[in-house]
Design a protein around this motif. Structure first.
Motif, PDB file in Angstrom:
ATOM      1  N   ILE A 185       9.095 -18.348   3.341  1.00 12.39           N
ATOM      2  CA  ILE A 185      10.010 -18.455   2.206  1.00 12.39           C
ATOM      3  C   ILE A 185       9.660 -19.704   1.413  1.00 12.39           C
ATOM      4  CG2 ILE A 185      12.407 -18.812   1.500  1.00 12.39           C
ATOM      5  CD1 ILE A 185      13.294 -17.244   3.932  1.00 12.39           C
ATOM      6  N   ASN A 186       9.274 -19.514   0.172  1.00 12.07           N
ATOM      7  CA  ASN A 186       9.044 -20.631  -0.743  1.00 12.07           C
ATOM      8  C   ASN A 186      10.324 -20.830  -1.548  1.00 12.07           C
ATOM      9  OD1 ASN A 186       6.276 -21.007  -0.002  1.00 12.07           O
ATOM     10  ND2 ASN A 186       5.773 -19.184  -1.215  1.00 12.07           N
ATOM     11  N   GLU A 187      11.055 -21.857  -1.205  1.00 18.31           N
ATOM     12  CA  GLU A 187      12.398 -22.060  -1.744  1.00 18.31           C
ATOM     13  C   GLU A 187      12.410 -22.143  -3.273  1.00 18.31           C
ATOM     14  OE1 GLU A 187      16.241 -24.669  -0.301  1.00 18.31           O
ATOM     15  OE2 GLU A 187      14.240 -25.554  -0.188  1.00 18.31           O
ATOM     16  N   ASN A 188      13.394 -21.472  -3.871  1.00 19.93           N
ATOM     17  CA  ASN A 188      13.545 -21.523  -5.325  1.00 19.93           C
ATOM     18  C   ASN A 188      13.773 -22.958  -5.785  1.00 19.93           C
ATOM     19  OD1 ASN A 188      13.353 -18.728  -5.704  1.00 19.93           O
ATOM     20  ND2 ASN A 188      15.535 -18.425  -5.369  1.00 19.93           N
ATOM     21  N   GLY A 189      13.088 -23.347  -6.863  1.00 16.50           N
ATOM     22  CA  GLY A 189      13.302 -24.652  -7.456  1.00 16.50           C
ATOM     23  C   GLY A 189      14.097 -24.530  -8.750  1.00 16.50           C
ATOM     24  N   PHE A 190      14.345 -25.655  -9.405  1.00 16.17           N
ATOM     25  CA  PHE A 190      15.073 -25.641 -10.672  1.00 16.17           C
ATOM     26  C   PHE A 190      14.137 -25.217 -11.794  1.00 16.17           C
ATOM     27  CE2 PHE A 190      18.038 -28.270  -8.320  1.00 16.17           C
ATOM     28  CZ  PHE A 190      19.265 -27.854  -8.829  1.00 16.17           C
ATOM     29  N   LEU A 191      14.645 -24.349 -12.669  1.00 11.13           N
ATOM     30  CA  LEU A 191      13.888 -23.855 -13.817  1.00 11.13           C
ATOM     31  C   LEU A 191      14.559 -24.337 -15.101  1.00 11.13           C
ATOM     32  CD1 LEU A 191      13.292 -20.170 -12.626  1.00 11.13           C
ATOM     33  CD2 LEU A 191      11.680 -22.079 -12.511  1.00 11.13           C
ATOM     34  N   SER A 192      13.747 -24.724 -16.056  1.00 11.40           N
ATOM     35  CA  SER A 192      14.254 -25.211 -17.332  1.00 11.40           C
ATOM     36  C   SER A 192      14.736 -24.047 -18.194  1.00 11.40           C
ATOM     37  CB  SER A 192      13.155 -25.977 -18.065  1.00 11.40           C
ATOM     38  OG  SER A 192      13.521 -26.217 -19.412  1.00 11.40           O
ATOM     39  N   VAL A 193      15.953 -24.158 -18.703  1.00  9.11           N
ATOM     40  CA  VAL A 193      16.487 -23.116 -19.590  1.00  9.11           C
ATOM     41  C   VAL A 193      15.699 -23.073 -20.896  1.00  9.11           C
ATOM     42  CG1 VAL A 193      18.519 -22.369 -20.901  1.00  9.11           C
ATOM     43  CG2 VAL A 193      18.784 -23.246 -18.570  1.00  9.11           C
ATOM     44  N   GLY A 194      15.199 -24.231 -21.314  1.00  9.76           N
ATOM     45  CA  GLY A 194      14.419 -24.264 -22.547  1.00  9.76           C
ATOM     46  C   GLY A 194      13.139 -23.462 -22.461  1.00  9.76           C
ATOM     47  N   GLN A 195      12.577 -23.339 -21.259  1.00  9.05           N
ATOM     48  CA  GLN A 195      11.328 -22.597 -21.091  1.00  9.05           C
ATOM     49  C   GLN A 195      11.529 -21.243 -20.429  1.00  9.05           C
ATOM     50  OE1 GLN A 195       8.543 -25.229 -19.097  1.00  9.05           O
ATOM     51  NE2 GLN A 195       7.848 -25.987 -21.072  1.00  9.05           N
ATOM     52  N   GLN A 196      12.579 -21.097 -19.610  1.00  6.78           N
ATOM     53  CA  GLN A 196      12.819 -19.837 -18.904  1.00  6.78           C
ATOM     54  C   GLN A 196      14.321 -19.584 -18.811  1.00  6.78           C
ATOM     55  OE1 GLN A 196      10.286 -19.423 -15.507  1.00  6.78           O
ATOM     56  NE2 GLN A 196      11.389 -17.650 -14.690  1.00  6.78           N
ATOM     57  N   PRO A 197      14.932 -19.094 -19.893  1.00  5.27           N
ATOM     58  CA  PRO A 197      16.388 -18.951 -19.924  1.00  5.27           C
ATOM     59  C   PRO A 197      16.927 -17.757 -19.144  1.00  5.27           C
ATOM     60  CG  PRO A 197      15.445 -18.153 -21.969  1.00  5.27           C
ATOM     61  CD  PRO A 197      14.308 -18.736 -21.186  1.00  5.27           C
ATOM     62  N   TYR A 256       4.037 -23.610 -29.716  1.00  6.17           N
ATOM     63  CA  TYR A 256       4.482 -22.573 -30.643  1.00  6.17           C
ATOM     64  C   TYR A 256       5.998 -22.356 -30.628  1.00  6.17           C
ATOM     65  CZ  TYR A 256      -0.492 -21.618 -30.569  1.00  6.17           C
ATOM     66  OH  TYR A 256      -1.846 -21.740 -30.646  1.00  6.17           O
ATOM     67  N   GLN A 257       6.681 -23.026 -29.722  1.00  6.90           N
ATOM     68  CA  GLN A 257       8.128 -22.931 -29.696  1.00  6.90           C
ATOM     69  C   GLN A 257       8.716 -24.325 -29.616  1.00  6.90           C
ATOM     70  OE1 GLN A 257       9.695 -19.975 -26.868  1.00  6.90           O
ATOM     71  NE2 GLN A 257       7.578 -19.376 -26.461  1.00  6.90           N
TER      72      GLN A 257
END
Length: 620
Positions: free
Chosen positions: A150-162, A505-506
């Motif tokens: 299990i590769n534990e879920n990390g924090f994802l940026s809403v700005g890049q992956q909402p 580009y964003q």
């Protein structure tokens, strides 16, 4: 006269000398009645030896003049037992207080003795792990239980992956498996701890669906108890509860592993007890068949009406363990029977009960998956019930259940069997909504980053949410599904998220100003059991935080289970979590707890505290 006596004694002695060797069988356990594997069993003074299997069993051929058997294993005191007239010899070994290096030296000295394994230059000293004799080399013994990494879920940026997408999971096997480890005085392997299954082991008091959909959504937000400044978003799904008398008729095929590895008390004997509980729930319109497999597969009981309970139970009682495991052959036969008696508007299901050791037949996992996926498309689902310990293949049986549109449970005692087959009979066997997926879009005005706790094996790509060909989890009658997100609110600084390079580009700057008070939108897709076209509905969630102590018991208890999972996994995101805090929060959210599962949870946390929480105990 004296001469005659001497001749008679000589004849008797001669006859005794030429008596055939005999077989002595037995079991080696520790003081707590736990089996000990890989114990060296030899005849005192030399001669052929053997070793115990994973269940602590041994069988050795003993010459008639042999006086004693010697039992040895690194980490335990050697024991010499006299050979009596009995053919059964059960032995208890006690742990050796000597340092591992001294114990290893003792084995090296013993290796020089006749009839024992000889010393090899390839020998390496061991620390605390048990050893296994193999050829001329003493090698480390590797547990044969297997778990997917299990590769534990990390924090994802809403700005890049909402957007985040995952399949629901109503499996509970990880919790009862973790319980088995803790009750045996062991901390579970980190990869055995699937936090979402631990959370979903418990029932929650979510409102029943009131509209056109068979699933209802609820959501709450509060402050994270273990990471200051962060928040928890608790999402609950509730499947419609259908009374037993209104459930469709069942066409069930029990596929039972009767291979040699199933002989332990917590395997086939427990399996029989468990399935008898299920038989008691069957109705006259239900039909059940029994297929057993070991070296080959065969029909033990043809499809039989559910009200013929004595006939079914008698067939279960006749099952005995022995032989190798031809899992693939058994699955094919079970599916053939289910197909011949298929109920177009009924519940068609194969229930596989095994320790997961598929070692003969279709042993290739990908081939098994293909077979099960094909049968699933034909309307025959697969549920898997795991039993036992030692050679338990969690990684394999979990995958089979996922591919078969069924649930996966681990039965570690008769109480767990009752939970699965009596209290949650409808949810275990009757699907209300299949291929249920959840997709969440976070609003960057309120959320900077997010992390889904658990569900690592259930993650989906964004485009798979609307792809009806993509398989997902199913929900049975009355089932609940709980998911918890930990989020970083806008404006909060934390070491859990780093700085991302600017996008070309964003825009990666501050989110566009808007007046929305929505923190996120929860979307759910599901299919009706007899349809291959999904239905979509959603629910917006306001950016409103409720103090933890004023949140529902659902959130408070589920979050305590999540916190416990973080500790068991030694998660990098556990923050200030402690076992003592888990106990306090869980006790404050017991609710009715009529069956005692939540109070049992607290007892397990206390066990883990005693095994792993020395730093907490030292503070008292």
């Amino acid at each position: 006269m004296k001469t005659r006596v001497i001749i008679l004694l000589a004849m008797l002695l001669s006859a005794f000398v030429f008596l055939p060797d005999r077989i002595i069988n037995g079991t080696v356990t520790d003081g707590a009645n736990n089996p000990i594997a890989d114990v060296s069993v030899s005849i005192q003074g030399g001669g052929a030896g053997t070793k115990t299997d994973h269940a602590g069993r041994f069988s050795i051929r003993v010459p008639n003049l042999a006086r004693a058997l010697v039992f040895k294993k690194i980490g335990y005191k050697s024991l010499t037992m006299p050979v009596a007239s009995d053919s059964v010899l059960n032995v208890i070994l006690t742990q050796n207080p000597l340092k591992p290096e001294v114990i290893a030296d003792e084995y090296l000295r013993d290796a020089e003795q006749p009839g024992n394994v000889k010393k090899s230059l390839a020998f390496e000293r061991v620390a605390t792990a048990p050893a296994t004799f193999s050829g001329n080399v003493m090698q480390m013994s590797v547990p044969s239980e297997s778990y997917k990494p299990i590769n534990e879920n990390g924090f994802l940026s809403v700005g890049q992956q909402p957007v985040t997408t995952f399949s629901v999971d109503v499996d509970r096997a990880a919790y009862s498996n973790v319980r088995r480890f803790l009750n045996n005085g062991q901390m579970p392997p980190e990869d055995a701890v699937r936090i979402e299954e631990m959370i979903n082991y418990f029932d929650y008091d979510y409102p029943q669906p009131a509209g056109e959909h068979p699933v209802a959504i609820t959501a709450e937000t509060t402050d994270s108890p273990w990471n200051a400044g962060l928040k928890l978003v608790h999402i609950g799904l509730q499947a419609k509860t259908v009374s037993t008398e209104n459930l469709p008729a069942s066409n069930l095929v029990f596929l039972i592993d009767v291979s040699g590895s199933m002989n332990d008390a917590n395997k086939l004997p427990l399996l029989k007890q468990a399935f008898k509980l299920l038989v008691d729930q069957l109705r006259a319109e239900d039909k059940i068949a029994l297929v057993a497999y070991a070296g080959s597969a065969g029909v033990v009981l043809p499809p039989t009406p559910g009200n013929e309970k004595k006939t079914i139970k008698d067939a279960l009682d006749k099952l005995e363990a022995g032989g190798s495991t031809a899992g693939g052959e058994g699955i094919e036969l079970a599916y053939d029977i289910a197909k011949k008696h298929f109920l177009p508007k009924g519940n068609n299901r194969v229930i596989l009960a095994t320790d997961g050791d598929f070692n003969v037949g279709i042993s290739n996992e990908s081939e098994l998956q293909k077979l099960i996926e094909e049968k699933r498309k034909a309307g025959i689902f697969l549920s898997v019930m795991g039993f036992g310990m030692g050679n338990y293949k969690d990684s394999q049986v979990e995958t089979l259940a996922d591919k078969g549109n069924g649930n996966y449970a681990y039965i570690d005692n008769i109480q767990e069997a009752r939970k699965e087959f009596v209290q949650e009979f409808g949810g275990t066997l009757f699907t209300i909504a299949k291929d249920v997926k959840i997709q969440i879009e976070f609003n960057p005005v309120h959320v900077q980053a997010y992390r889904l706790i658990g569900y690592e094996n259930r993650a989906l790509r964004t485009d798979e949410f609307s792809d009806d060909k993509k398989d997902a989890g199913d929900m049975g009658s009355g089932h609940t599904v709980t998911a918890i997100y930990e989020i970083v609110p806008r404006g909060i600084t934390t070491s859990f998220i780093g700085k991302a390079d600017p996008l070309k580009y964003q825009t990666n700057s501050e989110p566009a100003a808007n007046s929305s008070d929505e923190m996120m939108t929860v979307k759910v897709r599901y299919k009706k059991p007899d349809s291959e076209k999904s239905v979509l509905f959603d629910m917006p969630v306001k950016a409103t935080t409720v103090p933890f102590e004023k949140c529902s018991e659902n959130l408070r208890f589920a979050s305590s289970v999540a916190e416990f999972g973080l500790l068991l996994r030694n998660s990098e995101y556990k923050g200030s979590a402690t076992y003592n805090d888990v106990i306090i929060r869980a006790r404050g959210a017991f609710g009715k707890d009529e069956e005692g599962y939540r109070s049992e949870f607290v007892q397990l946390v206390k066990v883990a505290l005693s095994l792993d929480g020395s730093h907490e105990l030292s503070k008292k």
